[in-house]
Design a protein around this motif. Structure first.
Motif, PDB file in Angstrom:
ATOM      1  N   ALA A  77       0.983  -1.458   0.174  1.00 24.22           N
ATOM      2  CA  ALA A  77      -0.034  -0.255  -0.332  1.00 24.22           C
ATOM      3  C   ALA A  77       0.768   1.680   0.246  1.00 24.22           C
ATOM      4  CB  ALA A  77      -0.860  -0.031   1.421  1.00 24.22           C
ATOM      5  N   ARG A  78       2.290   1.376   0.609  1.00 23.43           N
ATOM      6  CA  ARG A  78       2.992   2.090   0.715  1.00 23.43           C
ATOM      7  C   ARG A  78       2.737   3.196  -0.453  1.00 23.43           C
ATOM      8  NH1 ARG A  78       8.435   2.359   4.602  1.00 23.43           N
ATOM      9  NH2 ARG A  78       8.539   4.116   4.563  1.00 23.43           N
ATOM     10  N   PRO A  79       3.713   2.825  -1.622  1.00 25.32           N
ATOM     11  CA  PRO A  79       3.194   3.294  -2.973  1.00 25.32           C
ATOM     12  C   PRO A  79       2.002   4.102  -3.423  1.00 25.32           C
ATOM     13  CG  PRO A  79       4.519   1.650  -3.529  1.00 25.32           C
ATOM     14  CD  PRO A  79       3.623   1.012  -1.948  1.00 25.32           C
ATOM     15  N   PHE A  80       1.230   4.424  -3.052  1.00 25.94           N
ATOM     16  CA  PHE A  80      -0.157   4.755  -3.669  1.00 25.94           C
ATOM     17  C   PHE A  80      -1.196   5.407  -2.010  1.00 25.94           C
ATOM     18  CE2 PHE A  80       0.657   0.250  -5.183  1.00 25.94           C
ATOM     19  CZ  PHE A  80       0.596   1.047  -6.894  1.00 25.94           C
ATOM     20  N   CYS A 107       4.168  -7.373  -6.146  1.00 27.17           N
ATOM     21  CA  CYS A 107       4.852  -7.118  -6.703  1.00 27.17           C
ATOM     22  C   CYS A 107       4.655  -6.462  -8.210  1.00 27.17           C
ATOM     23  CB  CYS A 107       5.389  -8.526  -7.449  1.00 27.17           C
ATOM     24  SG  CYS A 107       6.308  -9.700  -6.521  1.00 27.17           S
ATOM     25  N   LEU A 108       3.320  -6.518  -8.310  1.00 28.27           N
ATOM     26  CA  LEU A 108       2.333  -6.079  -9.190  1.00 28.27           C
ATOM     27  C   LEU A 108       2.561  -5.084  -8.597  1.00 28.27           C
ATOM     28  CD1 LEU A 108      -0.891  -8.495  -9.581  1.00 28.27           C
ATOM     29  CD2 LEU A 108       1.141  -7.559 -11.379  1.00 28.27           C
ATOM     30  N   SER A 109       2.405  -4.200  -7.399  1.00 30.90           N
ATOM     31  CA  SER A 109       1.930  -2.772  -7.024  1.00 30.90           C
ATOM     32  C   SER A 109       3.806  -2.085  -6.521  1.00 30.90           C
ATOM     33  CB  SER A 109       1.732  -2.389  -5.263  1.00 30.90           C
ATOM     34  OG  SER A 109       2.616  -3.215  -4.350  1.00 30.90           O
ATOM     35  N   SER A 110       4.543  -2.284  -7.512  1.00 32.94           N
ATOM     36  CA  SER A 110       6.262  -2.347  -7.120  1.00 32.94           C
ATOM     37  C   SER A 110       5.855  -1.536  -8.915  1.00 32.94           C
ATOM     38  CB  SER A 110       7.171  -3.174  -7.122  1.00 32.94           C
ATOM     39  OG  SER A 110       6.764  -3.758  -5.645  1.00 32.94           O
ATOM     40  N   ILE A 111       4.938  -2.741  -9.677  1.00 32.33           N
ATOM     41  CA  ILE A 111       5.572  -2.672 -11.115  1.00 32.33           C
ATOM     42  C   ILE A 111       4.685  -1.177 -11.492  1.00 32.33           C
ATOM     43  CG2 ILE A 111       4.901  -3.004 -13.136  1.00 32.33           C
ATOM     44  CD1 ILE A 111       5.443  -5.944 -12.121  1.00 32.33           C
ATOM     45  N   LEU A 137       6.420   2.813 -12.945  1.00 40.55           N
ATOM     46  CA  LEU A 137       5.638   2.708 -14.279  1.00 40.55           C
ATOM     47  C   LEU A 137       5.428   4.495 -14.145  1.00 40.55           C
ATOM     48  CD1 LEU A 137       4.300  -0.673 -15.604  1.00 40.55           C
ATOM     49  CD2 LEU A 137       6.121   0.504 -16.621  1.00 40.55           C
ATOM     50  N   ARG A 138       4.379   3.975 -12.965  1.00 39.52           N
ATOM     51  CA  ARG A 138       3.988   5.725 -12.862  1.00 39.52           C
ATOM     52  C   ARG A 138       4.955   6.182 -12.545  1.00 39.52           C
ATOM     53  NH1 ARG A 138      -0.092   6.956  -8.044  1.00 39.52           N
ATOM     54  NH2 ARG A 138       2.066   6.030  -6.671  1.00 39.52           N
ATOM     55  N   GLU A 139       5.780   6.061 -12.121  1.00 41.26           N
ATOM     56  CA  GLU A 139       7.149   7.566 -11.979  1.00 41.26           C
ATOM     57  C   GLU A 139       8.096   7.464 -12.870  1.00 41.26           C
ATOM     58  OE1 GLU A 139      11.281   7.856  -8.796  1.00 41.26           O
ATOM     59  OE2 GLU A 139       9.717   6.153  -9.062  1.00 41.26           O
ATOM     60  N   GLY A 140       7.683   6.472 -14.175  1.00 37.21           N
ATOM     61  CA  GLY A 140       8.111   6.589 -14.704  1.00 37.21           C
ATOM     62  C   GLY A 140       7.690   7.762 -15.918  1.00 37.21           C
ATOM     63  N   VAL A 141       6.595   7.563 -15.714  1.00 32.04           N
ATOM     64  CA  VAL A 141       5.708   8.386 -17.350  1.00 32.04           C
ATOM     65  C   VAL A 141       5.671   9.969 -15.679  1.00 32.04           C
ATOM     66  CG1 VAL A 141       3.211   9.126 -17.743  1.00 32.04           C
ATOM     67  CG2 VAL A 141       4.213   6.519 -17.599  1.00 32.04           C
ATOM     68  N   SER A 142       6.039   9.572 -14.446  1.00 30.44           N
ATOM     69  CA  SER A 142       5.923  11.583 -14.126  1.00 30.44           C
ATOM     70  C   SER A 142       7.144  11.796 -14.495  1.00 30.44           C
ATOM     71  CB  SER A 142       5.686  11.287 -12.556  1.00 30.44           C
ATOM     72  OG  SER A 142       5.635  12.463 -11.970  1.00 30.44           O
ATOM     73  N   ARG A 143       8.019  11.451 -14.749  1.00 30.56           N
ATOM     74  CA  ARG A 143       9.724  11.699 -14.912  1.00 30.56           C
ATOM     75  C   ARG A 143       9.844  12.133 -16.366  1.00 30.56           C
ATOM     76  NH1 ARG A 143      13.919   7.605 -12.275  1.00 30.56           N
ATOM     77  NH2 ARG A 143      13.846   7.956 -10.286  1.00 30.56           N
ATOM     78  N   ARG A 144       8.840  11.430 -17.459  1.00 34.01           N
ATOM     79  CA  ARG A 144       8.805  11.688 -19.113  1.00 34.01           C
ATOM     80  C   ARG A 144       8.113  13.206 -18.634  1.00 34.01           C
ATOM     81  NH1 ARG A 144       8.677   6.209 -19.405  1.00 34.01           N
ATOM     82  NH2 ARG A 144       6.574   6.182 -19.631  1.00 34.01           N
TER      83      ARG A 144
END
Length: 273
Positions: free
Chosen positions: A203-206, A252-256, A260-267
């Protein structure tokens, strides 16, 4: 309705998950994973003492878990690193517990059920203990939520606000002992820490706030308990380990998704710049 063993097992899993998830958030925030593991391992010694003295397993496991936590708290900072001390205590308690169980010649005991859980054998009495323990843990954590948060984030700030960090540590220790005692029947002592930590980590990343994290962790824990129970029934696999496997996959799914969300945000950030 409670005559159906699957209904009892589902209620046991849900009750355990609801108790473990919010407490697991504090275990993650305080980096107490090894402490939870040591407390859980000590519960086997409590099981042996309970059977030898004809006492309820819940009572013996909780008492020994509390004694373990108290001993660790007293010995910490006296020449031993915390991870070393917890390692010695955890494995020593587990070994002594297993040896003690071997001396119970007049008591038939399935040690695997205590190591990995036996949720399908949960009785009405076990359900009452599990939900009573869960209610007590949720009441304790809810009552001391603000004080626990402040003492977790900054002990000095807590003292300045009139909060005793040692008292909050005691509340956390008591809650942890109760969760260990009620979770033995569901996932066993070797997997209790996983049910504490993995839903909170999932739950932590969200989570933008501690309250959201605790709520999401509860949802994850309940979903893992329900899904693991169904998968175990369908594929005839050990139920406790299956529940942990389900929550591990969710992590594992939440980490992925978080990556992905962090990569999109950086782009997006680099594109706008």
């Amino acid at each position: 309705m409670l005559d159906d063993f699957m209904v009892r097992a589902t209620l046991a899993g849900v009750g355990t998950a609801l108790a473990a998830a919010p407490l697991g958030c504090f275990v993650v925030w305080r980096r107490m994973a090894y402490f939870g593991d040591a407390t859980a391992h000590a519960a086997i010694l409590g099981v042996a003492l309970s059977l030898a003295l004809s006492l309820p397993v819940f009572a013996g496991a909780m008492v020994v878990a509390l004694v373990m936590a108290t001993v660790v708290a007293l010995l910490s900072g006296r020449g031993y690193a915390m991870d070393t001390l917890l390692g010695v205590m955890a494995h020593s308690a587990l070994a002594f517990g297993l040896v003690a169980v071997s001396f119970l010649t007049n008591v038939r005991i399935d040690i695997m059920a205590y190591l990995f859980g036996d949720i399908l054998a949960v009785s009405r009495g076990d359900l009452a203990v599990i939900w009573g323990g869960a209610a007590l843990v949720l009441a304790l954590v809810g009552w001391r939520w603000s004080a626990l948060l402040v003492s977790t984030l900054n002990p000095d700030l807590a003292r300045a606000a009139g909060i005793d960090p040692r008292r909050e540590q005691l509340v956390l220790t008591l809650s942890l002992a109760i969760v260990v005692a009620v979770a033995i029947k569901v996932v066993g002592v070797l997997l209790i820490t996983a049910l504490l930590i993995i839903p909170a980590a999932t739950a932590r990343p969200f989570s933008r706030t501690p309250e959201i994290m605790a709520g999401l962790a509860s949802v994850v824990g309940v979903a893992a308990a329900w899904g693991g129970l169904r998968l175990s029934y369908s594929f005839d696999t050990p139920t406790g380990p299956t529940i942990v496997c389900v929550v591990a996959v969710m992590f594992c799914l939440s980490s992925i998704v978080a990556a992905l969300r962090e990569g999109v945000s950086r782009r997006r950030t680099s594109g706008s710049a």
